[in-house]
Design a protein around this motif. Structure first.
Motif, mmCIF file in Angstrom:
data_model
loop_
_atom_site.group_PDB
_atom_site.id
_atom_site.type_symbol
_atom_site.label_atom_id
_atom_site.label_comp_id
_atom_site.label_asym_id
_atom_site.label_seq_id
_atom_site.Cartn_x
_atom_site.Cartn_y
_atom_site.Cartn_z
ATOM 1 N N GLY A 137 -8.567 3.289 0.563
ATOM 2 C CA GLY A 137 -9.274 3.522 -0.696
ATOM 3 C C GLY A 137 -8.453 4.286 -1.727
ATOM 4 O O GLY A 137 -8.873 4.422 -2.873
ATOM 5 N N THR A 138 -7.277 4.783 -1.339
ATOM 6 C CA THR A 138 -6.445 5.537 -2.285
ATOM 7 C C THR A 138 -6.026 4.633 -3.452
ATOM 8 O O THR A 138 -5.556 3.514 -3.219
ATOM 9 N N PRO A 139 -6.191 5.112 -4.703
ATOM 10 C CA PRO A 139 -5.744 4.296 -5.838
ATOM 11 C C PRO A 139 -4.256 3.996 -5.751
ATOM 12 O O PRO A 139 -3.470 4.835 -5.333
ATOM 13 N N ARG A 140 -3.912 2.803 -6.153
ATOM 14 C CA ARG A 140 -2.531 2.368 -5.963
ATOM 15 C C ARG A 140 -1.549 2.921 -6.978
ATOM 16 O O ARG A 140 -0.347 2.866 -6.776
ATOM 17 N N ASP A 141 -2.086 3.468 -8.075
ATOM 18 C CA ASP A 141 -1.173 3.994 -9.096
ATOM 19 C C ASP A 141 -0.928 5.488 -8.901
ATOM 20 O O ASP A 141 -0.356 6.148 -9.754
ATOM 21 N N ILE A 142 -1.323 6.014 -7.747
ATOM 22 C CA ILE A 142 -1.261 7.465 -7.547
ATOM 23 C C ILE A 142 0.154 7.910 -7.163
ATOM 24 O O ILE A 142 0.882 7.188 -6.478
ATOM 25 N N THR A 143 0.536 9.093 -7.685
ATOM 26 C CA THR A 143 1.817 9.692 -7.268
ATOM 27 C C THR A 143 1.487 10.821 -6.277
ATOM 28 O O THR A 143 0.507 10.708 -5.545
ATOM 29 N N LEU A 176 1.166 6.190 -3.343
ATOM 30 C CA LEU A 176 1.553 4.782 -3.152
ATOM 31 C C LEU A 176 2.508 4.328 -4.241
ATOM 32 O O LEU A 176 3.462 3.587 -3.978
ATOM 33 N N ALA A 177 2.265 4.787 -5.486
ATOM 34 C CA ALA A 177 3.148 4.368 -6.589
ATOM 35 C C ALA A 177 4.557 4.906 -6.370
ATOM 36 O O ALA A 177 5.546 4.210 -6.641
ATOM 37 N N SER A 178 4.655 6.151 -5.851
ATOM 38 C CA SER A 178 5.992 6.728 -5.609
ATOM 39 C C SER A 178 6.694 5.943 -4.505
ATOM 40 O O SER A 178 7.889 5.639 -4.613
ATOM 41 N N ILE A 179 5.970 5.607 -3.453
ATOM 42 C CA ILE A 179 6.566 4.868 -2.331
ATOM 43 C C ILE A 179 7.074 3.504 -2.819
ATOM 44 O O ILE A 179 8.181 3.077 -2.482
ATOM 45 N N MET A 180 6.264 2.845 -3.637
ATOM 46 C CA MET A 180 6.624 1.500 -4.106
ATOM 47 C C MET A 180 7.855 1.497 -5.008
ATOM 48 O O MET A 180 8.475 0.459 -5.216
#
Ligand SMILES: N[C@@H]1[C@@H](O)[C@H](O)[C@@H](COP(=O)(O)O)O[C@@H]1O
Length: 237
Positions: A137-143, A176-180
């Motif tokens: 459920g974590t937003p994908r644009d999160i740092t 997730l955004a940082s990982i991507m």
């Protein structure tokens, strides 16, 4: 995704080592690192090799909130004992679990990641499909952010603590955004209890409910899994 199926975790460590060696040989300078039982065989292969990281930077995925860096349950301590004592890096970054101002710590860590773009990021996967501590459920644009850990994660990580009550309830995690943003991603998973998460990540719908499925959108991912973790995949890799 490039999927490599190996017999067991020991064989996975040898494959993981090759990915690190190849990155170093190609000039990688910043390594995103992970903790947990999954990467230990890869770190062991690195420790027993002549690879040299003294000119490199490491940036870790996450750290528990409320745990001091020298506490033997901290991720900092894990990194020291499994890798850094034998393979020192020029500089190593982890979130500070004792930060008195979590908001400021989150900002500091985002700056660290921005200033040290990651060439190769190694990841494990939680039984619920989390990567880092990015829970379903974590937003994908999160740092970088502070996470309230789910019951499933607390229960899974209790094996590293004296009791489930001792497992911290929160952690700092790269988002997730940082990982991507990492140039190359290496995800490892071993054991039957990862089979559902692995199937969802590779063959399931791309959904925030299974955070690792976001990797389907990354152009350069290597997945190393053992036969047990691969056992629910419908395609042969
Ligand atoms: N935050 C970590 C993750 O980075 C790790 O990948 C995952 C799996 O752990 P293990 O490798 O011990 O199975 O759980 C933890 O919660």
């Amino acid at each position: 995704m490039k999927v490599i199926v190996v017999k067991d975790q020991a064989a996975g460590g040898k494959e993981g080592f090759k990915v690190f060696k190849n990155a170093l040989d190609n000039g990688a300078k910043v390594f995103g690192l992970a903790t947990g039982s999954t990467p230990v065989t890869t770190y062991k292969e690195i420790v027993n090799s002549d690879l040299d990281f003294s000119d490199c930077t490491s940036v870790n995925l996450d750290e528990y909130v409320g745990i001091a860096p020298d506490n033997d349950q901290s991720y900092k301590y894990f990194m020291q004992t499994h890798l850094f004592n034998d393979k020192p890096f020029k500089e190593s970054f982890l979130p500070n679990g004792l930060a008195s101002d979590p908001e400021a710590e989150v900002k500091r860590y985002d700056k660290v990641i921005d200033e040290h773009p990651i060439d190769l990021q190694i990841l494990g996967i939680g039984r619920n499909g989390h990567i880092g501590f990015n829970e379903p459920g974590t937003p994908r644009d999160i740092t970088t952010h502070v996470v309230d850990l789910t019951e499933s994660t607390i229960e899974a990580n209790a094996r590293f603590f004296a009791s489930e009550n001792d497992v911290p309830k929160q952690a700092f995690s790269m988002g997730l955004a940082s990982i991507m943003k990492s140039k190359h991603l290496l995800l490892e998973a071993f054991g039957e209890n990862k089979a559902d998460a692995v199937k969802g990540m590779i063959e399931g719908p791309d959904t925030p409910e299974l955070p690792a499925s976001i990797l389907q959108n990354h152009p350069d991912v290597t997945v190393i899994i053992d036969e047990a973790a691969a056992s629910k995949l419908s395609k042969k890799y």
